[in-house]
Write a protein that holds these residues in place. Structure first.
Motif, PDB file in Angstrom:
ATOM      1  N   LEU A   1     -14.039 -84.725  -9.170  1.00 50.42           N
ATOM      2  CA  LEU A   1     -13.491 -85.777  -8.308  1.00 50.42           C
ATOM      3  C   LEU A   1     -11.962 -85.790  -8.362  1.00 50.42           C
ATOM      4  O   LEU A   1     -11.294 -85.868  -7.319  1.00 50.42           O
ATOM      5  N   LEU A   2     -11.401 -85.696  -9.564  1.00 53.39           N
ATOM      6  CA  LEU A   2      -9.946 -85.708  -9.703  1.00 53.39           C
ATOM      7  C   LEU A   2      -9.312 -84.487  -9.044  1.00 53.39           C
ATOM      8  O   LEU A   2      -8.317 -84.595  -8.321  1.00 53.39           O
ATOM      9  N   VAL A   3      -9.886 -83.320  -9.274  1.00 54.95           N
ATOM     10  CA  VAL A   3      -9.354 -82.107  -8.638  1.00 54.95           C
ATOM     11  C   VAL A   3      -9.534 -82.197  -7.123  1.00 54.95           C
ATOM     12  O   VAL A   3      -8.674 -81.723  -6.351  1.00 54.95           O
ATOM     13  N   GLY A   4     -10.611 -82.844  -6.675  1.00 52.89           N
ATOM     14  CA  GLY A   4     -10.806 -83.040  -5.241  1.00 52.89           C
ATOM     15  C   GLY A   4      -9.688 -83.858  -4.620  1.00 52.89           C
ATOM     16  O   GLY A   4      -9.258 -83.591  -3.487  1.00 52.89           O
ATOM     17  N   VAL A   5      -9.178 -84.855  -5.356  1.00 49.54           N
ATOM     18  CA  VAL A   5      -8.046 -85.652  -4.860  1.00 49.54           C
ATOM     19  C   VAL A   5      -6.799 -84.779  -4.752  1.00 49.54           C
ATOM     20  O   VAL A   5      -6.031 -84.882  -3.792  1.00 49.54           O
ATOM     21  N   VAL A   6      -6.584 -83.902  -5.741  1.00 51.30           N
ATOM     22  CA  VAL A   6      -5.444 -82.973  -5.688  1.00 51.30           C
ATOM     23  C   VAL A   6      -5.581 -82.051  -4.479  1.00 51.30           C
ATOM     24  O   VAL A   6      -4.611 -81.799  -3.748  1.00 51.30           O
ATOM     25  N   VAL A   7      -6.789 -81.543  -4.245  1.00 52.52           N
ATOM     26  CA  VAL A   7      -7.040 -80.680  -3.086  1.00 52.52           C
ATOM     27  C   VAL A   7      -6.746 -81.434  -1.796  1.00 52.52           C
ATOM     28  O   VAL A   7      -6.145 -80.888  -0.854  1.00 52.52           O
ATOM     29  N   CYS A   8      -7.144 -82.706  -1.733  1.00 52.61           N
ATOM     30  CA  CYS A   8      -6.870 -83.531  -0.564  1.00 52.61           C
ATOM     31  C   CYS A   8      -5.368 -83.626  -0.326  1.00 52.61           C
ATOM     32  O   CYS A   8      -4.892 -83.464   0.802  1.00 52.61           O
ATOM     33  N   ALA A   9      -4.610 -83.870  -1.392  1.00 49.90           N
ATOM     34  CA  ALA A   9      -3.158 -83.984  -1.275  1.00 49.90           C
ATOM     35  C   ALA A   9      -2.539 -82.679  -0.784  1.00 49.90           C
ATOM     36  O   ALA A   9      -1.657 -82.673   0.084  1.00 49.90           O
ATOM     37  N   VAL A  10      -3.002 -81.575  -1.341  1.00 49.68           N
ATOM     38  CA  VAL A  10      -2.483 -80.265  -0.934  1.00 49.68           C
ATOM     39  C   VAL A  10      -2.804 -79.997   0.536  1.00 49.68           C
ATOM     40  O   VAL A  10      -1.950 -79.524   1.303  1.00 49.68           O
ATOM     41  N   GLN A  11      -4.028 -80.302   0.949  1.00 51.03           N
ATOM     42  CA  GLN A  11      -4.437 -80.060   2.332  1.00 51.03           C
ATOM     43  C   GLN A  11      -3.627 -80.892   3.324  1.00 51.03           C
ATOM     44  O   GLN A  11      -3.226 -80.404   4.387  1.00 51.03           O
ATOM     45  N   LEU A  12      -3.387 -82.147   2.990  1.00 58.61           N
ATOM     46  CA  LEU A  12      -2.628 -83.006   3.897  1.00 58.61           C
ATOM     47  C   LEU A  12      -1.192 -82.516   4.031  1.00 58.61           C
ATOM     48  O   LEU A  12      -0.628 -82.468   5.128  1.00 58.61           O
ATOM     49  N   GLY A  13      -0.569 -82.155   2.891  1.00 61.72           N
ATOM     50  CA  GLY A  13       0.789 -81.627   2.946  1.00 61.72           C
ATOM     51  C   GLY A  13       0.860 -80.327   3.720  1.00 61.72           C
ATOM     52  O   GLY A  13       1.771 -80.121   4.531  1.00 61.72           O
ATOM     53  N   LEU A  14      -0.112 -79.453   3.489  1.00 62.68           N
ATOM     54  CA  LEU A  14      -0.154 -78.177   4.198  1.00 62.68           C
ATOM     55  C   LEU A  14      -0.324 -78.399   5.695  1.00 62.68           C
ATOM     56  O   LEU A  14       0.325 -77.740   6.519  1.00 62.68           O
ATOM     57  N   GLY A  15      -1.176 -79.347   6.070  1.00 55.71           N
ATOM     58  CA  GLY A  15      -1.412 -79.624   7.483  1.00 55.71           C
ATOM     59  C   GLY A  15      -0.172 -80.141   8.186  1.00 55.71           C
ATOM     60  O   GLY A  15       0.126 -79.743   9.320  1.00 55.71           O
ATOM     61  N   GLU A  16       0.580 -81.017   7.517  1.00 60.17           N
ATOM     62  CA  GLU A  16       1.771 -81.585   8.143  1.00 60.17           C
ATOM     63  C   GLU A  16       2.857 -80.530   8.355  1.00 60.17           C
ATOM     64  O   GLU A  16       3.482 -80.471   9.421  1.00 60.17           O
ATOM     65  N   VAL A  17       3.095 -79.698   7.347  1.00 60.76           N
ATOM     66  CA  VAL A  17       4.138 -78.677   7.471  1.00 60.76           C
ATOM     67  C   VAL A  17       3.701 -77.583   8.441  1.00 60.76           C
ATOM     68  O   VAL A  17       4.500 -77.100   9.259  1.00 60.76           O
ATOM     69  N   SER A  18       2.425 -77.191   8.379  1.00 58.96           N
ATOM     70  CA  SER A  18       1.932 -76.124   9.258  1.00 58.96           C
ATOM     71  C   SER A  18       1.886 -76.556  10.715  1.00 58.96           C
ATOM     72  O   SER A  18       2.060 -75.737  11.615  1.00 58.96           O
ATOM     73  N   ALA A  19       1.640 -77.844  10.965  1.00 56.03           N
ATOM     74  CA  ALA A  19       1.654 -78.334  12.338  1.00 56.03           C
ATOM     75  C   ALA A  19       3.061 -78.230  12.931  1.00 56.03           C
ATOM     76  O   ALA A  19       3.215 -77.987  14.133  1.00 56.03           O
ATOM     77  N   LEU A  20       4.064 -78.414  12.094  1.00 64.94           N
ATOM     78  CA  LEU A  20       5.447 -78.281  12.556  1.00 64.94           C
ATOM     79  C   LEU A  20       5.861 -76.821  12.661  1.00 64.94           C
ATOM     80  O   LEU A  20       6.538 -76.421  13.616  1.00 64.94           O
ATOM     81  N   MET A  21       5.422 -76.002  11.687  1.00 69.28           N
ATOM     82  CA  MET A  21       5.811 -74.590  11.643  1.00 69.28           C
ATOM     83  C   MET A  21       4.581 -73.704  11.457  1.00 69.28           C
ATOM     84  O   MET A  21       4.291 -73.260  10.350  1.00 69.28           O
TER      85      MET A  21
END
Length: 535
Positions: free
Chosen positions: A74-94
């Protein structure tokens, strides 16, 4: 070969600085946009549902117990969620080929792009023979034919994926992911039936194994400290189970409407993957006691899967072969993903002058064929597994890549933090971003800190009394000095500087996003809400 009109690029004619903007003209023209929405969604799922889920849960239950495993994932899943959201925001721009490797070039430091990029290329190049070797072990569950035969067959299959256009890869991964999802749902339902006493002649288990031997396991030490160490060891296992979930945007330039599709995939994949993992971990904790000696098996086949152990105990004989077959498809899927990650990252490094320009040559179908040749050459390292002494050397090479996932995740979080810092310094509203969540910056800081902690404590067991193991130490820590050596070496010779928050090309990227004719909302219909897989 260069005279063939099917091969497009004269690398000598390409200047590294000859760009049309954030997305370079070369990648925009020469890479084929063959991946559509359903491919993107399923490729993102494919990276995380693999051997770590089917075979690795047993060691987690044994180390942390049913509750410790559930909390760790569960804890690692939260980290994965954070990584995915950050990746999505930057990748949507670039949305560029190479993803976070290219992002770090303009948001942090070109030297870090060089270091992280080559580290990722090495991981991916070694990943292919590693997965082929794992697949051979799985095949030997059914036959004792010479392993060299199966290595050859699998290399040929891998080469077909490497040299065919991206749409073929998308269809293959789409099909394999459907198989994996069906297996996950099937074994979860099977587990519920077994646990609730639905198998004739078998007692109802309920939460029996949560009571005896208990919800958490003492690991290395005793008492509360021992139970905490068991929980922490589970998190280290969980990190590597989720490996690959960050590779979706590596091929951004080959995705149709990436500024809409990548964020959508990043947003939804976390919930799907976490649901699958948490359900699987929970069910395994109900079916198999944490002190079952069979959980420590190292066969590498379905025999060590806790689901197989539970099925065998319940008298269900067909399950081992089914799970072994799907795990075999998972190994091939992971190999395919390594091929795409390795070739596209190497292509991205060549675009920015961090690798020879010959790697920029593409076929008429948009396949970087020189990169593919390099990758398939490394695939032949799988033949080392045919010799015991060579296998030892090969395993050490694989160990070097073990911590690389945390380096990648940390880089993604750092990119996102830097992008938002740059927008604040340049007085650009985050409302202008193609996709943004106001709370995502806090999650990125959380992910960055946790990745550093995981990286530094990944081999904590070797520092406890009587538990020193050279292979564990190498797999946990050698990647750190390798990345530092690459970073400092490039910085010394090229004299790069950290990118100032005022110099980040954020306005250029936003203008490009606003003027992108593809950047339109994805059309949906009333049935889309019922499509939980790729809708």
């Amino acid at each position: 070969m260069s005279a063939d009109p099917a091969f497009k690029t004269d690398a000598k004619a390409l200047s590294v600085d000859q760009e049309r903007g954030i997305v370079e003209e070369h990648e925009a023209k020469n890479l084929s946009k063959g991946l559509v929405q359903r491919h993107v969604q399923m490729i993102a799922l494919a990276g995380a549902i693999g051997t770590g889920l089917f075979l690795g849960l047993g060691s987690s239950i044994q180390t942390g117990g049913p509750l410790g495993s559930l909390l760790g994932y569960l804890l690692v899943g939260v980290v994965v969620c954070a990584v995915q959201l950050g990746l999505g925001e930057v990748s949507a721009l670039m949305p560029v080929t190479g993803s976070f490797v290219r992002h770090v070039e303009v948001l942090v430091d070109p030297a870090l792009s060089f270091a992280v990029g080559w580290n990722l290329v090495y991981q991916a190049f070694i990943g292919v023979p590693s997965e082929i070797s794992a697949a051979v072990v799985l095949i030997q569950y059914w036959t004792d034919l010479n392993s060299a035969i199966w290595v050859t067959v699998l290399i040929v299959f891998s080469a077909i994926v490497a040299f065919t256009f991206i749409r073929v890869y998308g269809e293959i991964e789409f099909s394999l992911t459907i198989l994996k999802i069906l297996l996950v749902l099937g074994i979860v339902l099977m587990g519920l039936v077994i646990d609730l006493g639905g198998v004739s002649g078998q007692p109802r288990l309920g939460f029996h194994y949560w009571k005896t031997p208990g919800p958490m396991v003492e690991y290395i030490a005793t008492g509360s400290w021992g139970r905490f160490l068991g929980f922490w060891a589970v998190m280290n296992n969980a990190v590597y189970s989720f490996y690959g979930i960050e590779s979706l945007s590596i091929m951004a330039a080959e995705i149709r409407n990436p500024r809409q599709n990548i964020p959508k995939a990043c947003k939804r994949v976390f919930f799907r993957v976490t649901l699958f993992y948490l359900l699987a971990v929970f069910i395994v904790g109900l079916l198999v006691p944490s002190d079952d000696p069979r959980l420590s098996g190292d066969s590498g086949t379905a025999a060590q899967s806790p689901f197989v152990i539970a099925a065998v105990d319940a008298g269900i004989k067909v399950v081992p072969s089914i799970i072994n077959a799907v795990v075999l498809s998972s190994a091939w899927s992971a190999s395919n993903q390594s091929i795409l990650t390795g070739t596209r990252t190497l292509y991205a490094l060549a675009l920015k002058g961090h690798a020879p320009k010959m790697f920029l040559r593409t076929t008429s179908h948009g396949v970087p064929w020189v990169c593919a040749i390099a990758q398939m050459t490394f695939a032949c390292l799988a033949y080392l597994t045919c010799s015991n002494s060579a296998l030892t050397v090969f395993n050490w090479m694989v160990d070097l890549t073990a911590a690389g996932v945390l380096v990648s995740w940390g880089t993604i979080a750092l990119n996102h933090i830097q992008m938002l810092r740059g927008m604040k310094a340049q007085q650009i509203s985050t409302k202008e971003l193609p996709w943004h969540n106001w709370w995502s910056v806090y999650l990125s800081w959380f992910a960055l800190v946790m990745c550093v902690i995981f990286l530094l404590t990944g081999g904590f067991t070797v520092f406890t009394k009587g538990n020193w193991d050279s292979a564990t130490f190498v797999s946990a820590y050698l990647d750190i000095p390798i990345v530092l050596f690459l970073y400092l070496g490039y910085k010394f010779f090229v004299k790069t500087k950290l990118v100032s928050v005022h110099d980040m090309p954020l306005r250029e990227a936003l203008d490009e996003a606003h003027n992108d004719p593809e950047n339109v909302p994805i059309k949906t219909n009333k049935w889309s809400r019922f499509n939980i897989l790729w809708g």
